[in-house]
Enzyme design. Structure first.
Site, mmCIF file in Angstrom:
data_model
loop_
_atom_site.group_PDB
_atom_site.id
_atom_site.type_symbol
_atom_site.label_atom_id
_atom_site.label_comp_id
_atom_site.label_asym_id
_atom_site.label_seq_id
_atom_site.Cartn_x
_atom_site.Cartn_y
_atom_site.Cartn_z
ATOM 1 N N HIS A 1 63.738 36.417 -10.048
ATOM 2 C CA HIS A 1 64.999 36.875 -9.452
ATOM 3 C C HIS A 1 65.004 38.395 -9.353
ATOM 4 O O HIS A 1 65.431 39.093 -10.286
ATOM 5 C CB HIS A 1 66.174 36.388 -10.311
ATOM 6 C CG HIS A 1 67.490 36.395 -9.587
ATOM 7 N ND1 HIS A 1 67.778 35.547 -8.552
ATOM 8 C CD2 HIS A 1 68.611 37.160 -9.766
ATOM 9 C CE1 HIS A 1 69.009 35.760 -8.122
ATOM 10 N NE2 HIS A 1 69.526 36.746 -8.845
ATOM 11 N N TYR B 1 71.546 42.750 -28.074
ATOM 12 C CA TYR B 1 72.137 42.292 -29.326
ATOM 13 C C TYR B 1 72.300 40.778 -29.393
ATOM 14 O O TYR B 1 72.498 40.239 -30.476
ATOM 15 C CB TYR B 1 73.506 42.947 -29.534
ATOM 16 C CG TYR B 1 73.455 44.445 -29.634
ATOM 17 C CD1 TYR B 1 72.697 45.079 -30.619
ATOM 18 C CD2 TYR B 1 74.173 45.240 -28.748
ATOM 19 C CE1 TYR B 1 72.651 46.456 -30.713
ATOM 20 C CE2 TYR B 1 74.127 46.623 -28.839
ATOM 21 C CZ TYR B 1 73.367 47.229 -29.814
ATOM 22 O OH TYR B 1 73.329 48.584 -29.910
ATOM 23 N N ARG C 1 72.139 33.201 -2.713
ATOM 24 C CA ARG C 1 72.814 33.846 -3.837
ATOM 25 C C ARG C 1 74.145 33.204 -4.229
ATOM 26 O O ARG C 1 74.405 32.976 -5.396
ATOM 27 C CB ARG C 1 73.051 35.330 -3.514
ATOM 28 C CG ARG C 1 71.784 36.114 -3.299
ATOM 29 C CD ARG C 1 72.055 37.551 -2.935
ATOM 30 N NE ARG C 1 72.631 38.315 -4.028
ATOM 31 C CZ ARG C 1 72.889 39.611 -3.987
ATOM 32 N NH1 ARG C 1 72.615 40.289 -2.889
ATOM 33 N NH2 ARG C 1 73.410 40.227 -5.009
#
Length: 828
Positions: free
Chosen positions: A88, A132, A42
């Protein structure tokens, strides 16, 4: 009945598998496993492609979705969903935050994602919600994925074994250095700055050609980090240290310039900020410091930034020193530290790498990628050549092959006949059987032969690459240069020399100043040269403008570079640099001292001692209004808090009046408001601590109080200058004041009364000194001491300053002859 009860589970087999372990050992191993999972899975980038797993998976998911740089933008939520669902298995917010950062041109030196919509700003504004915004791969990202389909890297199963994902990307450029990385793992962190693509590629090419090159040699090509926000790195030594050891601290300074406005004022215009700085927060903090008085000389602050870049304007006040303002901004706001920790995964293990080691691992990775790609391409070329050989044989024997195929019962029989007669392989036979009749023309034969020659040339080229390390390295260098030609740009971050810290003191001219303070704690400083010497008896000139109800209480002379010990009537002492006192005009009221000294109500400065020439073995000798005297070693005043420390313990109603620095060989002269003086050996007052009250120095008459203190030697040749409230004064040789025992009533120094008033202060002076006198209303006068008559002790004196009926002398100080000579020398 018991036979009807079913048998319970047999636990003996499970019990036999139990293993006894110490809980601390199990906790340690479990934590190590967790830590390594975070480190490798990670938080840390791989040295080969410079990517963390989440970055790599986002780019791979976009590639699989076909969201390339040439395609239309795709909703960010779609990309995040695809990445989370297939590769993921973590929160969507973490994936989206990573996607956003890869699209920010102020975070990434070369963005890997082309975003459309609101992706945040340097002011710390967050990106719009993923529903958006839209995104697609940037061209640079495609360079990281190039040749992925040619077995250039290993693949591994995804989290649920449905799909496969690349362990690392081929990376056609050293992305770890080019875009940098940051992350916090368990027990370690990485912080790698971005660099200029062209410089990194030139350095990599040089290292391929010169494997023994050291860091200093490599730095001839890569000058240092190149931040997306520009700014300046101060000094090369820190860069060398970071490159040579993998760790270092870089000082990053904003880019700004000083401009002069049409009105004659200066303004500081900031056009570039340090990397990862929050512009809005910096502007807010500058405004706070200006309002709190920590930054002086600023009249206005504006953020005029737009899409074209940063522009923060700091307007200076008229007459303010722009260099001082600039230095204050640098000290607190426009300079930051970037801590380099070049930590990355090498073969799955975290390692701090030097610049050379980082590039060596990348070069090793590229050699493996190019080798595997060449092997893949060679196999493809050989397979194609094999098919072309079969097609050429078919074209040359077209009639026979057509007849053979026609006579065959089916396709399988035709293939077997071709294999038997022309020694075709299964693949060749299959291809020939599927050939169209039109492809057996002579023109088609020419095209096949031309392609066959091209394929053979490609085979020879690939075999040469695989057979020679030098040729393989040439391929790597050529491809790196091609990336540089396509994407290189100019360096944004400049490397500036470290010329040392420029303090505010360095920018303040060294000069004698007069400091004025009022009862309401207004304070200011003025150059002493602003006050020309006058003949005694004049009214003086305006030296201050106290507000109604306020009055001048303190005046003292100091050098602008002096550290001052400021003693107050409450027995406290504060430490102050003279230049920290705001410089103002003669007619200005001053500035509230609350920003400089933590004075309590009614607390006033009554004595000031410059510390530059103080010897720790000397003593601070103090006198109080009720006649107490004490001596304390100077060493006890070395560490003074911002809130001050106690200098003397005072009785109720008593006040600290005056302070002198003595060396143990001097006499003390204590003068009172009623005109009395006493002189005694300072050693009659033993040394004592700061919290002590002191001992009786003079036996005061009823209604009298101490006005001042002077330290003198037997042969110093000075006079005692006494000034009264109505502006009268006189000089009397100190030799006329005989030594007495401490705590006597003393001798008459000056006659006081309605005409001349009580004594304000006394000073030891020479003929060449100048006296500075100031009234409570703000009138100030500077006159030569030589103009004041030398008379006996028991006299009234002469008029020094003509004060108004409703005014009176508030305070006085002396400008020594030594200081005035230095002023003259400086002018010459």
């Amino acid at each position: 009945m018991s036979s009807d009860i079913p048998d319970g589970p047999d636990v003996s087999a499970g019990a036999a598998r139990l293993e006894r372990v110490r809980i601390e050992d199990e906790m340690e191993q479990s934590y190590i496993d967790y830590a390594m999972s975070v480190i490798a899975g990670r938080a840390l980038p791989d040295v080969r492609d410079g990517l963390k797993p989440v970055h790599r998976r986002i780019l791979y998911a976009m590639s699989e979705l076909g969201v390339s740089s040439g395609s239309s933008h795709r909703k960010s939520s779609s990309i995040v969903g695809e990445t989370m669902g297939d590769y993921h298995p973590h929160g969507d917010s973490a994936i989206y935050d990573t996607l956003v950062r890869m699209a920010q041109d102020f975070s990434m030196r070369y963005p890997l994602v082309d975003g459309q919509g609101n992706f945040g700003s340097m002011d710390g504004d967050p990106a719009a919600a993923m529903r958006y915004t839209e995104a697609r791969m940037a061209p640079m990202a495609e360079e990281l994925l190039a040749d992925l389909e040619k077995d250039t890297v290993g693949f591994q199963a995804n989290y649920d074994d449905r799909l496969e994902e690349p362990e690392v990307l081929p990376a056609a450029f050293p992305n770890l250095l080019v875009n940098g990385s940051s992350g916090i793992a368990v027990g370690m962190s990485t912080n790698i700055p971005p660099h200029n693509l062209g410089e990194v590629i030139d350095t990599t090419v040089h290292l391929i050609d010169n494997p023994d090159a050291d860091v200093a040699e490599l730095m001839e090509y890569v000058k240092g980090p190149d931040f997306p926000t520009g700014a300046n790195i101060v000094g090369k030594d820190a860069i060398y240290s970071a490159y040579a050891t993998g760790r270092g601290r870089l000082t990053v300074r904003a880019e700004f310039e000083v401009e002069e406005t049409d009105t004659g004022r200066d303004r500081i215009v900031v056009t570039e900020l340090p990397y990862q700085a929050n512009k809005a927060r910096i502007v807010e903090r500058i405004a706070d410091d200006v309002n709190e008085g920590k930054i002086e000389g600023v009249a206005d602050l504006r953020d005029e930034s737009d899409r074209d870049g940063v522009r923060v304007v700091i307007e200076c006040k008229r007459g303010a020193n722009a260099e001082v303002v600039k230095n204050q901004l640098l000290e607190h706001h426009l300079e930051s530290t970037f801590g380099v920790i070049n930590l990355a995964l090498v073969d799955g293990q975290p390692k701090v790498l030097t610049l050379k080691e980082t590039l060596q691992h990348y070069i090793q990775h590229r050699r493996e990628v190019v080798r595997r790609r060449s092997e893949f391409d060679l196999q493809e070329a050989q397979d194609r050549a094999h098919i072309l050989e079969g097609r050429l044989t078919a074209v040359r024997n077209a009639e026979d092959i057509v007849e053979l195929v026609q006579e065959a019962e089916d396709r399988s029989a035709a293939k077997e006949a071709l294999v038997e007669r022309y020694d075709f392989s299964e693949e060749q036979a299959e291809h020939v059987v599927r050939m169209q009749i039109g492809s057996l023309t002579s023109a088609e034969a020419g095209e096949i032969e031309a392609e066959y020659e091209e394929v053979q040339a490609e085979i020879e080229r690939l075999e040469a690459i695989l057979g020679s390390d030098e040729k393989l390295d040439e391929v790597i260098k050529d491809e790196l240069r091609a990336v540089k030609d396509e994407y290189d740009d100019d360096r944004r971050t400049a490397i500036v020399e470290d010329v040392g810290t420029v303090t505010r003191e360095d920018l303040v001219p060294e000069e004698d100043v007069v400091v004025v303070m009022t009862a309401d704690d207004y304070i200011k400083r003025m150059p002493a040269e602003n006050f020309d010497p006058q003949r005694r008896g004049g009214k003086g000139i305006i030296g201050g403008d106290p507000k109604e109800g306020d009055r001048v209480t303190t005046i003292f002379r100091a050098n602008s570079h002096d550290y001052l010990l400021c003693f107050t009537n409450h027995g406290q002492v504060y430490r102050l640099k003279t230049y920290e006192i705001p410089e103002m005009s003669r007619t200005a009221r001053g500035k509230s001292a609350v920003n400089l000294l933590d004075l309590s109500d009614g607390e006033q400065i009554t004595a000031v001692v410059p510390t530059d020439d103080i010897d720790p073995d000397e003593c601070i000798t103090m006198a109080t209004r009720q006649g107490y005297v004490k001596r304390t070693a100077c060493s006890e005043f070395e560490n003074i808090l911002s809130t001050g420390i106690r200098a003397a313990k005072l009785e109720d109603g008593d006040e600290l009046v005056d302070v002198e620095v003595t060396d143990g060989t001097q006499d003390l002269v204590v003068a009172t408001e009623g005109g009395m003086t006493i002189r005694f050996d300072e050693n009659e007052v033993r040394k004592m601590g700061r919290s002590a009250r002191g001992v009786r120095g003079i036996d005061l008459q009823d209604g009298d109080a101490v006005a001042g203190l002077v330290a003198t030697d037997d042969d110093d040749g000075r006079s005692l200058l006494t000034v009264t409230k109505r502006g009268y004064g006189k000089r009397t040789p100190l030799s006329e004041y005989r030594r007495q025992s401490r705590y006597g009533k003393g001798l008459i120094d000056i006659k006081t009364g309605d005409r001349n008033g009580s004594v304000v202060d006394v000073k030891a002076v020479t003929e060449d000194d100048h006296l500075v006198v100031m009234s409570e209303a703000g009138q100030i006068m500077r006159c030569p001491v030589a103009d004041i008559s030398t008379v006996g002790r028991n006299t009234m004196g002469v008029v020094i300053m003509d004060v108004e009926d409703d005014d009176s002398v508030a305070c006085m100080d002396v400008i020594p002859a030594r200081t005035r000579k230095e002023e003259t020398d400086a002018d010459e």
